[in-house]
Design a protein around this motif. Structure first.
Motif, PDB file in Angstrom:
ATOM      1  N   LEU A 161       8.990   0.759  -7.331  1.00  0.00           N
ATOM      2  CA  LEU A 161       7.912   1.873  -7.681  1.00  0.00           C
ATOM      3  C   LEU A 161       6.323   1.638  -7.769  1.00  0.00           C
ATOM      4  CD1 LEU A 161      10.032   3.316 -10.661  1.00  0.00           C
ATOM      5  CD2 LEU A 161      10.348   3.879  -8.124  1.00  0.00           C
ATOM      6  N   TRP A 162       6.058   0.358  -7.296  1.00  0.00           N
ATOM      7  CA  TRP A 162       4.748   0.082  -7.133  1.00  0.00           C
ATOM      8  C   TRP A 162       3.610   1.241  -6.581  1.00  0.00           C
ATOM      9  CZ3 TRP A 162       1.678  -3.677  -3.670  1.00  0.00           C
ATOM     10  CH2 TRP A 162       0.359  -4.090  -4.277  1.00  0.00           C
ATOM     11  N   GLU A 163       3.004   1.649  -7.239  1.00  0.00           N
ATOM     12  CA  GLU A 163       1.890   2.853  -6.728  1.00  0.00           C
ATOM     13  C   GLU A 163       1.038   2.734  -5.828  1.00  0.00           C
ATOM     14  OE1 GLU A 163       1.043   4.624 -10.472  1.00  0.00           O
ATOM     15  OE2 GLU A 163       2.961   5.561 -10.679  1.00  0.00           O
ATOM     16  N   ARG A 164       0.613   1.463  -5.752  1.00  0.00           N
ATOM     17  CA  ARG A 164      -0.788   1.129  -5.000  1.00  0.00           C
ATOM     18  C   ARG A 164      -0.210   1.601  -3.499  1.00  0.00           C
ATOM     19  NH1 ARG A 164      -4.430  -4.075  -5.126  1.00  0.00           N
ATOM     20  NH2 ARG A 164      -4.718  -3.134  -7.042  1.00  0.00           N
ATOM     21  N   ASP A 165      -1.316   2.629  -2.955  1.00  0.00           N
ATOM     22  CA  ASP A 165      -0.925   2.857  -1.656  1.00  0.00           C
ATOM     23  C   ASP A 165      -2.305   2.877  -0.853  1.00  0.00           C
ATOM     24  OD1 ASP A 165      -2.549   4.938  -2.703  1.00  0.00           O
ATOM     25  OD2 ASP A 165      -1.314   6.559  -2.457  1.00  0.00           O
ATOM     26  N   LYS A 166      -3.382   1.862  -1.295  1.00  0.00           N
ATOM     27  CA  LYS A 166      -4.400   1.561  -0.608  1.00  0.00           C
ATOM     28  C   LYS A 166      -4.618   0.018  -0.442  1.00  0.00           C
ATOM     29  CE  LYS A 166      -6.799   6.090  -0.686  1.00  0.00           C
ATOM     30  NZ  LYS A 166      -7.937   6.712  -1.537  1.00  0.00           N
ATOM     31  N   ILE A 167      -4.751  -0.480   0.487  1.00  0.00           N
ATOM     32  CA  ILE A 167      -4.917  -2.059   0.735  1.00  0.00           C
ATOM     33  C   ILE A 167      -6.348  -2.373   0.129  1.00  0.00           C
ATOM     34  CG2 ILE A 167      -4.934  -3.914   2.127  1.00  0.00           C
ATOM     35  CD1 ILE A 167      -2.617  -2.541   3.819  1.00  0.00           C
ATOM     36  N   ASP A 168      -6.278  -3.282  -0.692  1.00  0.00           N
ATOM     37  CA  ASP A 168      -7.961  -3.856  -1.048  1.00  0.00           C
ATOM     38  C   ASP A 168      -8.092  -4.813  -0.073  1.00  0.00           C
ATOM     39  OD1 ASP A 168      -9.915  -5.253  -2.020  1.00  0.00           O
ATOM     40  OD2 ASP A 168      -8.995  -5.312  -4.169  1.00  0.00           O
ATOM     41  N   GLU A 169      -9.362  -4.636   0.657  1.00  0.00           N
ATOM     42  CA  GLU A 169      -9.533  -5.191   1.860  1.00  0.00           C
ATOM     43  C   GLU A 169      -9.857  -6.895   1.544  1.00  0.00           C
ATOM     44  OE1 GLU A 169      -9.240  -4.382   5.122  1.00  0.00           O
ATOM     45  OE2 GLU A 169      -8.578  -2.238   4.560  1.00  0.00           O
ATOM     46  N   ASN A 170     -10.314  -6.966   0.253  1.00  0.00           N
ATOM     47  CA  ASN A 170     -10.721  -8.206  -0.225  1.00  0.00           C
ATOM     48  C   ASN A 170      -9.523  -9.130  -0.608  1.00  0.00           C
ATOM     49  OD1 ASN A 170     -13.489  -7.511  -0.224  1.00  0.00           O
ATOM     50  ND2 ASN A 170     -13.252  -6.398  -2.134  1.00  0.00           N
ATOM     51  N   VAL A 171      -8.291  -8.758  -0.530  1.00  0.00           N
ATOM     52  CA  VAL A 171      -7.233  -9.610  -0.798  1.00  0.00           C
ATOM     53  C   VAL A 171      -6.932 -10.398   0.258  1.00  0.00           C
ATOM     54  CG1 VAL A 171      -4.706  -9.524  -1.279  1.00  0.00           C
ATOM     55  CG2 VAL A 171      -6.141  -7.978  -2.594  1.00  0.00           C
ATOM     56  N   VAL A 172      -6.753 -11.773   0.294  1.00  0.00           N
ATOM     57  CA  VAL A 172      -6.317 -12.359   1.616  1.00  0.00           C
ATOM     58  C   VAL A 172      -4.793 -12.597   1.312  1.00  0.00           C
ATOM     59  CG1 VAL A 172      -6.671 -14.548   2.270  1.00  0.00           C
ATOM     60  CG2 VAL A 172      -8.344 -13.607   1.199  1.00  0.00           C
ATOM     61  N   HIS A 173      -4.341 -12.465   2.725  1.00  0.00           N
ATOM     62  CA  HIS A 173      -2.806 -12.483   2.610  1.00  0.00           C
ATOM     63  C   HIS A 173      -2.460 -13.382   3.549  1.00  0.00           C
ATOM     64  CE1 HIS A 173       1.039  -9.482   3.059  1.00  0.00           C
ATOM     65  NE2 HIS A 173       1.218 -10.727   2.930  1.00  0.00           N
TER      66      HIS A 173
END
Length: 218
Positions: A161-173
Motif C-alpha cells: 500500500l506504499w503511496e509514493r507515486d513519484k520518484i525522488d530523483e536524488n535517491v541513488v538506486h
C-alpha cells in the motif's frame, strides 16, 4: 576531518547481520546498523519511519536500505536532512512494483499470504523446492530476526500500500538484473549490478565494497 555517518537498514524481517560483509573505510566512514522494531497498533509507515529516525543521532547522514528497508529509508528522509539516500534491491515508487503486486493491492490478495508459514522456516524447509530455493530458505533462517506475526502483516501491507507515486530523483538506486522480487524491467534509472539477485547484499558484497565508497562520495 569528521567521518561521514552511514546508516544501514536491512530488508523485511531481516537483521542488520546481512551487512556483515560490507566493509567501508573506517577512516572516512562511520557505519551504524539499524534494526526493525515491532510496529505499534495501526501505526502508519510514516509514523514508524519517524520513530526509527529518532535513533539517528548524526546530522546529514547517508541512509542505505535494502528491499523494504530501502522503502523505509526513503520515508525516514522525509523527517530528517540527509547527505544521500541509497536503496539496494528496492523500489523508488509504487510505479516500479511488478504487476503481481499491483494486482495484489487491487484484490487485497496479500491478506491471504500464509504469514505463519513464512515465520516457521523449519516447516517451510520440509517442502522440497529444489536446491536453489532450499539454499535461500537456509539463508533466510540465518538472517531472519523478527519472528512476529503482527510485524510481518504490517510490513507486507506497508509495502503493497506504499503511496509514493513519484520518484525522488536524488535517491541513488542499485539493482541486480536478476532480481526476482522487483524485476529490473520495471525499474527506472538505476545502477545495474550484473548477475545481482534480490539477495545480492549477501553474494555481491565484493561489488558493493568496491563501489559504495565512490557512490556515497560523488
Amino acid at each position: 576531518m569528521s567521518k561521514i555517518p552511514v546508516y544501514f537498514m536491512p530488508g523485511l524481517a531481516a537483521s542488520s547481520s546481512i551487512f556483515e560483509r560490507i566493509k567501508l573505510d573506517e577512516t572516512i566512514f562511520e557505519t551504524h546498523l539499524l534494526e526493525w522494531e515491532i510496529p505499534k497498533q495501526k501505526e502508519s509507515l510514516s509514523d514508524y519511519a519517524f520513530r526509527i529516525s529518532e535513533k539517528i543521532k548524526d546530522e546529514n547522514p547517508v541512509l542505505i536500505g535494502v528491499s523494504f528497508g530501502g522503502i523505509l529509508v526513503q520515508e525516514i528522509s522525509k523527517h530528517i536532512k540527509t547527505r544521500k539516500v541509497i536503496v539496494i534491491s528496492s523500489v523508488k515508487s509504487n510505479l516500479e512494483f511488478p504487476r503481481r503486486m499491483k494486482i495484489g493491492k487491487k484484490t487485497k490478495a496479500y491478506k491471504l499470504i500464509p504469514m505463519q508459514l513464512i515465520l516457521n522456516v523449519e516447516k517451510l524447509a520440509k517442502f522440497s523446492f529444489g536446491e536453489k530455493v532450499n539454499k535461500r530458505i537456509k539463508l533466510y533462517e540465518k538472517f531472519l530476526s523478527v519472528r512476529d506475526l503482527g510485524y510481518l502483516q504490517w510490513a507486507v501491507e506497508s509495502v503493497i500500500l506504499w503511496e509514493r507515486d513519484k520518484i525522488d530523483e536524488n535517491v541513488v538506486h542499485i539493482h541486480g538484473d536478476k532480481d526476482d522480487v522487483f524485476p529490473i524491467k520495471y525499474i527506472d534509472k538505476c545502477i545495474i549490478v550484473k548477475g545481482g539477485s534480490h539477495i545480492m547484499i549477501l553474494n555481491k558484497y565484493k561489488w558493493l565494497n568496491e563501489n559504495l565508497p565512490s557512490i556515497i562520495l560523488e
